[in-house]
Design an enzyme around this catalytic site. Structure first.
Site, PDB file in Angstrom:
ATOM      1  N   CYS A 101     -16.401   1.444   0.338  1.00 21.95           N
ATOM      2  CA  CYS A 101     -15.215   0.631   0.657  1.00 21.95           C
ATOM      3  C   CYS A 101     -14.791   0.772   2.113  1.00 21.95           C
ATOM      4  O   CYS A 101     -14.076  -0.073   2.621  1.00 21.95           O
ATOM      5  CB  CYS A 101     -14.067   0.984  -0.283  1.00 21.95           C
ATOM      6  SG  CYS A 101     -13.457   2.671  -0.113  1.00 21.95           S
ATOM      7  N   HIS A 148      -7.239   0.914  -6.484  1.00 22.08           N
ATOM      8  CA  HIS A 148      -7.472   0.041  -5.326  1.00 22.08           C
ATOM      9  C   HIS A 148      -8.151  -1.242  -5.841  1.00 22.08           C
ATOM     10  O   HIS A 148      -9.295  -1.530  -5.490  1.00 22.08           O
ATOM     11  CB  HIS A 148      -8.358   0.772  -4.309  1.00 22.08           C
ATOM     12  CG  HIS A 148      -8.357   0.159  -2.945  1.00 22.08           C
ATOM     13  ND1 HIS A 148      -7.507  -0.873  -2.581  1.00 22.08           N
ATOM     14  CD2 HIS A 148      -9.105   0.423  -1.834  1.00 22.08           C
ATOM     15  CE1 HIS A 148      -7.741  -1.209  -1.323  1.00 22.08           C
ATOM     16  NE2 HIS A 148      -8.699  -0.444  -0.852  1.00 22.08           N
ATOM     17  N   ARG A 155     -13.653  -8.749   1.518  1.00 21.03           N
ATOM     18  CA  ARG A 155     -12.234  -8.471   1.296  1.00 21.03           C
ATOM     19  C   ARG A 155     -11.425  -9.738   1.596  1.00 21.03           C
ATOM     20  O   ARG A 155     -10.500 -10.081   0.858  1.00 21.03           O
ATOM     21  CB  ARG A 155     -11.754  -7.322   2.203  1.00 21.03           C
ATOM     22  CG  ARG A 155     -12.327  -5.948   1.870  1.00 21.03           C
ATOM     23  CD  ARG A 155     -11.831  -5.444   0.526  1.00 21.03           C
ATOM     24  NE  ARG A 155     -10.380  -5.371   0.461  1.00 21.03           N
ATOM     25  CZ  ARG A 155      -9.642  -4.355   0.906  1.00 21.03           C
ATOM     26  NH1 ARG A 155     -10.231  -3.289   1.397  1.00 21.03           N
ATOM     27  NH2 ARG A 155      -8.315  -4.379   0.822  1.00 21.03           N
ATOM     28  N   GLN A 160      -9.912  -3.995  -3.594  1.00 15.81           N
ATOM     29  CA  GLN A 160     -11.225  -3.610  -3.064  1.00 15.81           C
ATOM     30  C   GLN A 160     -12.322  -3.894  -4.091  1.00 15.81           C
ATOM     31  O   GLN A 160     -13.402  -4.399  -3.751  1.00 15.81           O
ATOM     32  CB  GLN A 160     -11.220  -2.116  -2.711  1.00 15.81           C
ATOM     33  CG  GLN A 160     -12.572  -1.584  -2.285  1.00 15.81           C
ATOM     34  CD  GLN A 160     -12.987  -2.061  -0.909  1.00 15.81           C
ATOM     35  OE1 GLN A 160     -12.216  -1.951   0.048  1.00 15.81           O
ATOM     36  NE2 GLN A 160     -14.190  -2.589  -0.775  1.00 15.81           N
ATOM     37  N   ARG A 180       0.885  -1.177   0.000  1.00 17.92           N
ATOM     38  CA  ARG A 180       0.000   0.000   0.000  1.00 17.92           C
ATOM     39  C   ARG A 180       0.917   1.219   0.000  1.00 17.92           C
ATOM     40  O   ARG A 180       1.730   1.400   0.901  1.00 17.92           O
ATOM     41  CB  ARG A 180      -0.908   0.003   1.231  1.00 17.92           C
ATOM     42  CG  ARG A 180      -1.628   1.329   1.408  1.00 17.92           C
ATOM     43  CD  ARG A 180      -2.753   1.269   2.407  1.00 17.92           C
ATOM     44  NE  ARG A 180      -3.896   0.575   1.844  1.00 17.92           N
ATOM     45  CZ  ARG A 180      -5.135   0.633   2.341  1.00 17.92           C
ATOM     46  NH1 ARG A 180      -5.379   1.341   3.423  1.00 17.92           N
ATOM     47  NH2 ARG A 180      -6.120  -0.029   1.774  1.00 17.92           N
ATOM     48  N   ASP A 197     -17.193   6.994  -1.789  1.00 14.36           N
ATOM     49  CA  ASP A 197     -15.954   6.885  -1.004  1.00 14.36           C
ATOM     50  C   ASP A 197     -15.692   8.260  -0.392  1.00 14.36           C
ATOM     51  O   ASP A 197     -16.333   9.253  -0.786  1.00 14.36           O
ATOM     52  CB  ASP A 197     -14.808   6.461  -1.954  1.00 14.36           C
ATOM     53  CG  ASP A 197     -13.463   6.281  -1.268  1.00 14.36           C
ATOM     54  OD1 ASP A 197     -13.435   6.093  -0.034  1.00 14.36           O
ATOM     55  OD2 ASP A 197     -12.428   6.324  -1.967  1.00 14.36           O
TER      56      ASP A 197
HETATM   57  N1  NVA Z   1      -9.887   6.696  -1.533  1.00 12.96           N
HETATM   58  C1  NVA Z   1      -9.552   6.247  -0.201  1.00 12.96           C
HETATM   59  C2  NVA Z   1      -9.814   4.775  -0.073  1.00 12.96           C
HETATM   60  C3  NVA Z   1      -9.553   4.211   1.299  1.00 12.96           C
HETATM   61  C4  NVA Z   1      -9.735   2.730   1.370  1.00 12.96           C
HETATM   62  C5  NVA Z   1      -8.095   6.561   0.088  1.00 12.96           C
HETATM   63  O1  NVA Z   1      -7.262   6.387  -0.803  1.00 12.96           O
HETATM   64  O2  NVA Z   1      -7.803   7.001   1.195  1.00 12.96           O
HETATM   65  N1   CP Z   2     -11.266  -0.208   2.203  1.00 11.89           N
HETATM   66  C1   CP Z   2     -10.017  -0.299   2.661  1.00 11.89           C
HETATM   67  O1   CP Z   2      -9.060  -0.554   1.907  1.00 11.89           O
HETATM   68  O2   CP Z   2      -9.896  -0.143   4.005  1.00 11.89           O
HETATM   69  P1   CP Z   2      -8.544   0.052   4.819  1.00 11.89           P
HETATM   70  O3   CP Z   2      -7.976   1.391   4.442  1.00 11.89           O
HETATM   71  O4   CP Z   2      -8.957  -0.025   6.250  1.00 11.89           O
HETATM   72  O5   CP Z   2      -7.588  -1.061   4.444  1.00 11.89           O
END
Ligand code: NVA
Ligand code: CP
Length: 303
Positions: A259, A125, A287, A128, A98, A219
Site C-alpha cells: 500500500c 484501511h 487509489r 486502500q 484519517r 505493509d
Molecule cells: N499500516 C500503515 C498503513 C499506511 C498506509 C499505517 O497505518 O501506518
Molecule cells: N497507502 C496510503 O494510504 O498512503 P498514504 O499514507 O500516503 O495516504
C-alpha cells in the site's frame, strides 16, 4: 444514509458495484458529476496517497475538496469529534477522515448529516483495499486468487481479511507471534466466510503462507501511531521480510502488493520491491480511480 467505514458493512455485490464504477471512470466510459458539492478531508495522521487521490479525485468529480489537518483545526486542540461532526457536516456534502481509534470515526459518522469515508483508522484501511482489488482486476488476477499476507495483523491485514471473507477468495495471513489479527475480526470474518466460501488461514509461518500464492501483500511493521515500538518491532518481525527467498515460494509470476509507503530492507527487500514496482505504482495510481468510485457510489445512495 450509507457511510464507507469498513468493508465489513458492505455486501459482495456492493463492493463489486463500487469497483465497476471505478473501472468505468478510469476507462472514461463514465464521466460522473456529483450532486455532492464539497468534500471535507480531515487528517489526524500524515498522508501522501490518500490526500492526493481524494483531493484530485473530488476536484475531477466537480467537487470542492477541503483539506483539514488536525494540526490546524480545533479538533487538534480537543474539540470533541461529535461537535466537529455536527459543525462540518452542516457545511459540506461528504467527509473523509484519517484518524486513530476506529471508534472516533464511528462517533463522527453517528453525528454526521452526510456520508463519511474512512481514510484509514487504527483498525481499517478500506479505501486502500478497493484500489488493491481494482489492481488485481486490471491485471486479470482476480480469478481464484490465493493471497498471502506477510506481516503485521494491522489495519491493512484486517481490511484484506474483510475483503477476502466477503468476496470469497483464499487468504493466508502470516504474522509474528503477538502480532496476530484481533480475535474479534477473525470471528467476524469466519462468519462472512461461511457464506462466501472463503478459505482463510492464519499462521506464524511466512514461508508456509507464501507457498503457491498468486498474490503476496505486505505493509510496514510499524504503523502510524506506533513509532515508540519501532525498535522492538524490528526485532519481532525478523524473518517476515518479503525477499527473493519468500517470493520463490509463491506461484510463478506472483505479484506483490504494497500500500506504501515502503520501508526497504524491513518488510520488503529493495530487490523484490523494484521487481514489482510496476504493480505497486499501478496500485498507488488506482487509489485515485477507486476513491472516485466510492464517492460516486455514496452520492448515488443519497439520490
Ligand atoms: N499500516 C500503515 C498503513 C499506511 C498506509 C499505517 O497505518 O501506518
Ligand atoms: N497507502 C496510503 O494510504 O498512503 P498514504 O499514507 O500516503 O495516504
Amino acid at each position: 444514509m450509507r457511510h464507507f467505514l469498513s468493508l465489513k458493512d458492505f455486501t459482495k455485490d456492493e463492493i463489486l458495484d463500487i469497483l465497476a464504477i471505478a473501472r468505468d471512470i478510469k476507462s472514461g466510459k463514465l464521466v460522473p458529476k456529483l450532486k455532492a458539492k464539497s468534500l471535507a478531508m480531515i487528517f489526524e495522521k500524515s498522508s501522501t496517497r490518500t490526500r492526493v487521490s481524494f483531493e484530485v479525485g473530488a476536484a475531477q468529480l466537480g467537487m470542492y475538496p477541503l483539506f483539514l489537518s488536525s494540526r490546524d483545526i480545533q479538533l487538534g486542540r480537543g474539540e470533541p469529534m461529535k461537535d466537529t461532526a455536527r459543525v462540518i457536516s452542516r457545511m459540506v456534502d461528504m467527509v473523509m477522515i484519517r484518524t486513530f481509534e476506529h471508534a472516533r470515526l464511528e462517533e463522527f459518522a453517528a453525528y454526521s448529516k452526510v456520508p463519511v469515508i474512512n481514510g484509514l483508522s487504527d483498525d481499517f484501511h478500506p479505501v486502500q483495499l478497493m484500489a488493491d482489488y481494482l489492481t488485481l482486476q486490471e491485471l486479470g488476477r482476480d480469478t481464484n486468487p490465493v493471497v498471502a499476507w506477510i506481516g503485521d495483523g494491522n489495519n491493512m491485514a484486517n481490511s484484506l481479511l474483510m475483503l477476502a471473507s466477503k468476496l470469497g477468495f483464499e487468504l493466508r495471513i502470516a504474522t509474528p507471534k503477538g502480532y496476530e489479527v484481533a480475535q474479534k475480526w477473525v470471528n467476524l470474518a469466519n462468519g462472512f466466510a461461511a457464506s462466501s466460501g472463503a478459505n482463510i488461514r492464519f499462521s506464524n509461518d511466512p514461508h508456509e503462507a507464501a507457498k503457491g500464492a498468486t498474490v503476496v501483500a505486505t505493509d510496514v511493521w510499524t504503523s502510524m501511531g506506533q513509532e515508540d515500538e519501532n525498535e522492538i518491532r524490528l526485532r519481532d518481525f525478523a524473518g517476515f521480510s518479503v525477499d527473493r527467498a519468500l517470493m520463490n515460494r509463491a506461484a510463478a509470476g506472483a505479484v506483490l502488493l504494497h500500500c506504501l509507503p515502503a520501508h526497504r530492507g524491513e518488510e520488503v527487500s529493495d530487490e523484490v520491491f523494484e521487481a514489482n514496482a510496476e504493480t505497486i505504482f499501478l496500485e498507488a495510481e488506482n487509489r485515485l480511480h477507486a476513491q472516485k468510485g466510492i464517492m460516486v457510489w455514496l452520492d448515488r445512495q443519497r439520490a
